[in-house]
Write an enzyme that holds these catalytic residues in place. Structure first.
Site, short mmCIF file in Angstrom:
data_model
loop_
_atom_site.label_atom_id
_atom_site.label_comp_id
_atom_site.label_asym_id
_atom_site.label_seq_id
_atom_site.Cartn_x
_atom_site.Cartn_y
_atom_site.Cartn_z
N HIS A 52 0.84 -1.19 0.00
CA HIS A 52 0.00 0.00 0.00
C HIS A 52 0.88 1.25 0.00
O HIS A 52 1.88 1.31 0.71
CB HIS A 52 -0.88 0.04 1.25
CG HIS A 52 -2.04 -0.89 1.23
ND1 HIS A 52 -1.94 -2.21 0.90
CD2 HIS A 52 -3.35 -0.67 1.52
CE1 HIS A 52 -3.13 -2.78 0.98
NE2 HIS A 52 -4.02 -1.87 1.34
N GLU A 99 -2.15 6.72 -0.76
CA GLU A 99 -3.55 7.06 -0.50
C GLU A 99 -3.60 8.08 0.62
O GLU A 99 -3.93 9.25 0.40
CB GLU A 99 -4.39 5.83 -0.15
CG GLU A 99 -5.87 6.22 0.02
CD GLU A 99 -6.77 5.09 0.49
OE1 GLU A 99 -7.94 5.06 0.07
OE2 GLU A 99 -6.30 4.25 1.28
#
Length: 353
Positions: free
Chosen positions: A200, A203
């Site tokens: 990840h 974001e």
């Protein structure tokens, strides 16, 4: 005149194990195990949070509450089967389900049995639904990097090609926690085993974090990565390296990264040449599943059916599906695009990409 997004063949590359759960299943498991849930988890309402520490803390608290309801191997098998059935109903032909075995190890005798339960369930679900299910083993940023290495070695032992195998290694949880570079050793282990590296990044934090992830973890895909475009230089690097972005619009809005779906820079990323694979992330908490992300591409960003087909093909190309499966799914997308269009509920036509 449009075609139904539910019948568009596609791959789903960003779906978390607990977050894939149906609300009805969560309520049943909570009752069975005598667990009292927060009121938010007992409703169908999509949560909306700010991207600050308090917002993320609330999201994580709800996620942990849901995860605490998964207490047995049968619970785990049910979640995989239902995720496969839900994906199959929305046109997903290949699903890479992300799971951290550490979260369920205490109930089934360790991280190895926990992963093996999920892998067998993936094989069973593939046979039952026709949607092929593979697994991404994910470490957590809030645990020690040595724990990530342990999971990477476990993932490597179960690495394979096709449904019911581990095809990738990820790093999840709050991007603002932990030092990204300290997880490089775990990703080296995964990469040496032939696994896709899918951390990840990009974001909650912006392009600077993406740049750090590119330099230290050398990813094949980025979980989210949607904010890469805030720095054209970083986005150019992502595009040049062929690193796919697992963009999850509903998640972005629910976590307060963007105020609404039209503000998600989907068209900008695609226009810049980025490979974008749409994902649902955690529909248990955020509501909409995979088909809704494609519907948003059409309704909020003006993608016509050819554009949607391009997004579907990008998701397939970015997956770790076997080459024969990719070729079959690309052909199926072409068949969808060649099929007769129908009048949509909105009665509008998008703009060609």
């Amino acid at each position: 005149m449009t075609r139904a997004v539910e019948t568009l063949p596609k791959a789903h590359l960003h779906l978390h194990f607990t977050g894939s759960m149906r609300t009805s299943t969560l309520l049943e498991l909570a009752e069975r195990h005598g667990i009292r849930l927060p009121a938010t988890l007992s409703s169908q309402a999509m949560i909306t949070l700010s991207p600050d520490a308090r917002g993320w803390f609330r999201f994580q608290r709800l996620y942990d509450a849901a995860r605490a309801c998964v207490r047995t191997a049968d619970d785990m098998r049910r979640i995989v089967l239902e995720a496969a059935a839900d994906d199959a109903a929305e046109g997903s032909r290949w699903l890479e389900l992300q799971v951290d075995p550490t979260s369920y190890a205490v109930h089934v005798g360790g991280i190895t049995p926990a992963l093996e339960v999920v892998l067998q369930a993936a094989r069973d679900a593939t046979a039952l639904t026709g949607t092929q299910i593979a697994v991404v083993v994910a470490a957590s940023r809030i645990r020690h990097p040595l724990d990530a290495r342990t999971l990477a070695r476990l993932a490597a032992r179960h690495a394979g090609e096709g449904a019911g195998t581990v095809v990738g290694f990820g790093l999840s949880n709050d991007e603002r926690r932990g030092e990204t570079a300290e997880f490089a050793g775990a990703f080296d282990i995964a990469r040496d085993a032939g696994l896709a590296c899918v951390p990840h990044s990009g974001e909650l934090l912006g392009p600077q974090h993406v740049e750090t992830t590119l330099r230290t973890l050398r990813p094949d895909r980025l979980g989210h990565g949607v904010r890469s475009g805030e720095d054209p230089r970083v986005l150019e690097r992502v595009v040049a390296a062929g690193i796919a972005l697992e963009v999850c619009p509903t998640s972005n809005v629910s976590l307060g990264v963007y105020p609404d779906l039209p503000s998600v820079p989907l068209r900008e990323l695609v226009s810049a040449g980025a490979t974008v694979a749409l994902g649902a992330d955690d529909p248990l908490l955020f509501g909409p599943r995979l088909a809704a992300q494609y519907r948003s591409a059409r309704e909020d960003h003006g993608f016509d059916d050819e554009g949607l087909a391009g997004l579907a093909k990008a998701s397939i190309s970015a997956s770790r599906a076997p080459a024969a499966t990719k070729a079959e799914l690309h052909a199926a997308v072409d068949d969808w695009l060649a099929s007769p269009a129908e009048v949509s509920e909105r009665g509008t036509r998008g703009i060609a990409v």
